[in-house]
Motif scaffolding. Structure first.
Motif, short mmCIF file in Angstrom:
data_model
loop_
_atom_site.label_atom_id
_atom_site.label_comp_id
_atom_site.label_asym_id
_atom_site.label_seq_id
_atom_site.Cartn_x
_atom_site.Cartn_y
_atom_site.Cartn_z
N ALA A 19 5.64 14.29 7.87
CA ALA A 19 4.46 13.58 8.39
C ALA A 19 3.50 13.18 7.29
CB ALA A 19 3.75 14.41 9.46
N THR A 20 4.05 12.85 6.13
CA THR A 20 3.25 12.27 5.04
C THR A 20 3.91 10.96 4.67
OG1 THR A 20 4.56 13.33 3.32
CG2 THR A 20 2.65 14.56 4.16
N GLN A 21 3.34 10.25 3.72
CA GLN A 21 3.94 9.02 3.26
C GLN A 21 4.05 9.03 1.75
OE1 GLN A 21 1.69 5.77 4.87
NE2 GLN A 21 2.96 5.73 6.69
N SER A 22 5.22 8.59 1.27
CA SER A 22 5.40 8.49 -0.17
C SER A 22 4.78 7.19 -0.67
CB SER A 22 6.88 8.53 -0.51
OG SER A 22 7.50 7.32 -0.14
N ASP A 23 4.53 7.11 -1.95
CA ASP A 23 3.96 5.89 -2.51
C ASP A 23 4.84 4.69 -2.23
OD1 ASP A 23 1.81 7.26 -3.51
OD2 ASP A 23 2.71 7.58 -5.49
N GLY A 24 6.15 4.89 -2.20
CA GLY A 24 7.07 3.78 -1.99
C GLY A 24 7.01 3.21 -0.59
N ILE A 25 6.47 3.93 0.36
CA ILE A 25 6.40 3.45 1.73
C ILE A 25 4.97 3.06 2.10
CG2 ILE A 25 6.70 4.07 4.16
CD1 ILE A 25 8.88 5.94 3.32
N GLU A 26 4.02 3.77 1.58
CA GLU A 26 2.64 3.62 2.03
C GLU A 26 2.07 2.23 1.77
OE1 GLU A 26 -1.56 6.00 1.57
OE2 GLU A 26 0.04 6.37 0.15
N VAL A 27 2.32 1.67 0.62
CA VAL A 27 1.70 0.42 0.22
C VAL A 27 2.19 -0.72 1.11
CG1 VAL A 27 1.40 -1.21 -1.68
CG2 VAL A 27 1.50 1.24 -2.13
N GLY A 28 1.25 -1.38 1.78
CA GLY A 28 1.57 -2.55 2.59
C GLY A 28 2.35 -2.26 3.85
N THR A 29 2.39 -1.04 4.29
CA THR A 29 3.19 -0.70 5.46
C THR A 29 2.29 -0.23 6.60
OG1 THR A 29 4.98 0.00 4.04
CG2 THR A 29 5.06 0.75 6.30
N GLU A 30 2.53 -0.77 7.76
CA GLU A 30 1.84 -0.32 8.95
C GLU A 30 2.63 0.88 9.49
OE1 GLU A 30 -1.01 -1.79 9.98
OE2 GLU A 30 -0.83 -3.18 8.31
N ALA A 31 1.95 1.97 9.75
CA ALA A 31 2.62 3.20 10.17
C ALA A 31 3.44 3.03 11.44
CB ALA A 31 1.60 4.32 10.34
N ASP A 32 3.03 2.12 12.35
CA ASP A 32 3.76 1.98 13.61
C ASP A 32 5.11 1.28 13.42
OD1 ASP A 32 2.63 -0.55 13.17
OD2 ASP A 32 2.24 -0.90 15.29
N GLY A 33 5.40 0.81 12.24
CA GLY A 33 6.70 0.20 11.98
C GLY A 33 7.67 1.13 11.30
N LEU A 34 7.19 2.29 10.89
CA LEU A 34 8.07 3.27 10.22
C LEU A 34 8.72 4.17 11.26
CD1 LEU A 34 5.83 4.33 7.21
CD2 LEU A 34 7.81 2.81 7.19
N PRO A 35 9.87 4.75 10.91
CA PRO A 35 10.49 5.68 11.85
C PRO A 35 9.59 6.89 12.09
CG PRO A 35 11.98 5.15 10.03
CD PRO A 35 10.64 4.59 9.69
N PRO A 36 9.57 7.42 13.30
CA PRO A 36 8.79 8.63 13.56
C PRO A 36 9.43 9.83 12.88
CG PRO A 36 9.96 7.93 15.53
CD PRO A 36 10.20 6.88 14.50
N PRO A 37 8.68 10.91 12.70
CA PRO A 37 9.22 12.10 12.03
C PRO A 37 10.53 12.62 12.62
CG PRO A 37 6.85 12.29 12.19
CD PRO A 37 7.24 11.07 12.99
N PHE A 38 10.69 12.58 13.95
CA PHE A 38 11.93 13.12 14.54
C PHE A 38 13.15 12.29 14.11
CE2 PHE A 38 11.21 9.97 17.88
CZ PHE A 38 12.50 9.61 18.27
N VAL A 39 12.97 10.99 13.90
CA VAL A 39 14.09 10.15 13.44
C VAL A 39 14.45 10.51 12.01
CG1 VAL A 39 14.79 7.79 12.87
CG2 VAL A 39 13.64 8.27 15.04
N ALA A 40 13.43 10.69 11.16
CA ALA A 40 13.69 11.08 9.77
C ALA A 40 14.38 12.44 9.72
CB ALA A 40 12.38 11.11 8.99
#
Length: 173
Positions: A19-40
């Motif tokens: 439930a955190t974000q790495s630098d590679g994902i955080e920049v320019g990314t809307e959280a609602d477009g990322l997979p939820p924690p259970f998918v990861a």
């Protein structure tokens, strides 16, 4: 919309699972477009069990023109009995722009490169009209309604292989 699918790294999956974000994902990314924690977490479990990452890890949907991360999509597990299930999410900021259609088409192309895959399954809530219109436009056929593991009603949508072109190559970055 021209997009590229990029397989998520183990580090990115671990960051989301925690439930955190790495630098590679955080920049320019809307959280609602990322997979939820259970998918990861599910992806990490599958990979740890020795399943191929390209069948079990989500792909980031990246717009070619500016490398913006628009969402994520992928296969939920390895193909079984000729069928593989997909999932996808597009950030609310990028919806209604053809992103889901392009991503699902890319997943269909990847799935059918494996000659054992004859069918692709998408499960969709009956109230998710935009997603239903998207799969209908890609010639998915409506199946039965069922209850998912969370107790929610879902409708099964099936895309069946029509033919497999010869000498097709596809790469995943």
């Amino acid at each position: 919309m021209p997009i590229t699918l990029r397989l998520m790294s183990i580090a990115e999956l671990q960051a989301i699972a925690n439930a955190t974000q790495s630098d590679g994902i955080e920049v320019g990314t809307e959280a609602d477009g990322l997979p939820p924690p259970f998918v990861a977490m599910r992806s990490l479990d599958h990979i740890q069990a020795g399943k191929p990452a390209d069948w079990c890890s989500p792909f980031l949907i990246i717009r070619n023109s500016d490398q913006a991360i628009l969402g994520a999509c992928g296969f939920k597990d390895i193909p079984r009995n000729g069928r593989v299930e997909i999932g996808y999410a597009v950030s609310s900021k990028y919806r209604n722009q053809g992103v889901a259609t392009a991503a699902i088409q890319a997943l269909l192309d990847l799935a059918y490169l494996n000659r054992s895959v004859a069918e692709v399954l998408a499960t969709i809530a009956p109230t998710n009209e935009p997603s239903i219109r998207t799969v209908q436009g890609l010639r998915f056929e409506k199946g039965d309604m069922t209850i998912d593991s969370d107790g929610q009603q879902i409708v099964c949508w099936y895309h069946r292989r029509v033919h497999l072109p010869e000498n097709v190559e596809c790469t995943i970055s």
